[in-house]
Design a protein around this motif. Structure first.
Motif, PDB file in Angstrom:
ATOM      1  N   GLU A 102       0.828  -1.208   0.000  1.00 11.75           N
ATOM      2  CA  GLU A 102       0.000   0.000   0.000  1.00 11.75           C
ATOM      3  C   GLU A 102       0.864   1.260   0.000  1.00 11.75           C
ATOM      4  N   GLU A 103       1.925   1.247   0.792  1.00  9.21           N
ATOM      5  CA  GLU A 103       2.827   2.397   0.832  1.00  9.21           C
ATOM      6  C   GLU A 103       3.536   2.582  -0.519  1.00  9.21           C
ATOM      7  N   LEU A 104       3.941   1.476  -1.108  1.00  8.06           N
ATOM      8  CA  LEU A 104       4.589   1.536  -2.412  1.00  8.06           C
ATOM      9  C   LEU A 104       3.626   2.082  -3.463  1.00  8.06           C
ATOM     10  N   PHE A 105       2.381   1.640  -3.406  1.00  8.70           N
ATOM     11  CA  PHE A 105       1.359   2.139  -4.328  1.00  8.70           C
ATOM     12  C   PHE A 105       1.175   3.641  -4.173  1.00  8.70           C
ATOM     13  N   GLU A 106       1.067   4.106  -2.959  1.00 16.19           N
ATOM     14  CA  GLU A 106       0.888   5.537  -2.707  1.00 16.19           C
ATOM     15  C   GLU A 106       2.084   6.334  -3.228  1.00 16.19           C
ATOM     16  N   GLU A 107       3.280   5.810  -3.050  1.00 14.83           N
ATOM     17  CA  GLU A 107       4.469   6.483  -3.568  1.00 14.83           C
ATOM     18  C   GLU A 107       4.469   6.477  -5.097  1.00 14.83           C
ATOM     19  N   ALA A 108       4.081   5.364  -5.694  1.00 21.01           N
ATOM     20  CA  ALA A 108       4.054   5.271  -7.156  1.00 21.01           C
ATOM     21  C   ALA A 108       3.064   6.268  -7.750  1.00 21.01           C
ATOM     22  N   LEU A 109       1.978   6.539  -7.053  1.00 17.24           N
ATOM     23  CA  LEU A 109       0.991   7.502  -7.551  1.00 17.24           C
ATOM     24  C   LEU A 109       1.551   8.917  -7.647  1.00 17.24           C
ATOM     25  N   LYS A 110       2.628   9.173  -6.960  1.00 19.74           N
ATOM     26  CA  LYS A 110       3.253  10.498  -6.992  1.00 19.74           C
ATOM     27  C   LYS A 110       4.124  10.695  -8.234  1.00 19.74           C
ATOM     28  N   LEU A 111       4.402   9.620  -8.946  1.00 18.06           N
ATOM     29  CA  LEU A 111       5.223   9.713 -10.154  1.00 18.06           C
ATOM     30  C   LEU A 111       4.442  10.379 -11.281  1.00 18.06           C
ATOM     31  N   PRO A 112       5.151  10.984 -12.232  1.00 18.62           N
ATOM     32  CA  PRO A 112       4.464  11.505 -13.418  1.00 18.62           C
ATOM     33  C   PRO A 112       3.808  10.343 -14.182  1.00 18.62           C
ATOM     34  N   GLU A 113       2.772  10.660 -14.927  1.00 13.99           N
ATOM     35  CA  GLU A 113       2.001   9.613 -15.609  1.00 13.99           C
ATOM     36  C   GLU A 113       2.877   8.696 -16.450  1.00 13.99           C
ATOM     37  N   ARG A 114       3.795   9.256 -17.205  1.00 14.54           N
ATOM     38  CA  ARG A 114       4.651   8.438 -18.071  1.00 14.54           C
ATOM     39  C   ARG A 114       5.452   7.419 -17.255  1.00 14.54           C
ATOM     40  N   GLU A 115       5.977   7.856 -16.133  1.00 15.47           N
ATOM     41  CA  GLU A 115       6.744   6.949 -15.280  1.00 15.47           C
ATOM     42  C   GLU A 115       5.850   5.910 -14.619  1.00 15.47           C
ATOM     43  N   ARG A 116       4.627   6.312 -14.247  1.00 12.96           N
ATOM     44  CA  ARG A 116       3.673   5.340 -13.669  1.00 12.96           C
ATOM     45  C   ARG A 116       3.348   4.251 -14.680  1.00 12.96           C
ATOM     46  N   ARG A 117       3.136   4.652 -15.943  1.00 12.62           N
ATOM     47  CA  ARG A 117       2.844   3.663 -16.987  1.00 12.62           C
ATOM     48  C   ARG A 117       4.007   2.679 -17.145  1.00 12.62           C
ATOM     49  N   ALA A 118       5.218   3.203 -17.219  1.00  3.45           N
ATOM     50  CA  ALA A 118       6.389   2.340 -17.367  1.00  3.45           C
ATOM     51  C   ALA A 118       6.532   1.406 -16.165  1.00  3.45           C
ATOM     52  N   PHE A 119       6.320   1.951 -14.981  1.00  8.22           N
ATOM     53  CA  PHE A 119       6.400   1.151 -13.755  1.00  8.22           C
ATOM     54  C   PHE A 119       5.352   0.050 -13.761  1.00  8.22           C
TER      55      PHE A 119
END
Length: 75
Positions: free
Chosen positions: A6-23
């Motif tokens: 859950e913490e990792l998910f919340e941190e990932a949501l802070k990434l720019p959209e392009r980086e979230r897609r790649a992740f």
């Protein structure tokens, strides 16, 4: 220190959209049983099978409006 999912998910949501897609793609690929090429080949085979069924007269197409209605009636 290790992050919970859950913490990792919340941190990932802070990434720019392009980086979230790649992740997200990298994460998904880490758990896939089939490669993207295998999935694409399976879809191509299915599309060809359906086309063959239509051409042989073993199935009939339906209008988009009817198909759409059936799809949304399931929900």
């Amino acid at each position: 220190m290790s992050l919970s999912a859950e913490e990792l998910f919340e941190e990932a949501l802070k990434l720019p959209e392009r980086e979230r897609r790649a992740f997200a793609l990298r994460l998904l690929e880490s758990v896939r049983d089939e490669s993207l090429e295998e999935v694409e080949a399976a879809w191509a085979d299915e599309a060809q099978r359906r086309l063959d069924e239509l051409r042989a007269g073993r199935s009939q197409p339906i209008p988009w409006e009817e198909a759409r209605g059936r799809i949304f009636a399931r929900g």
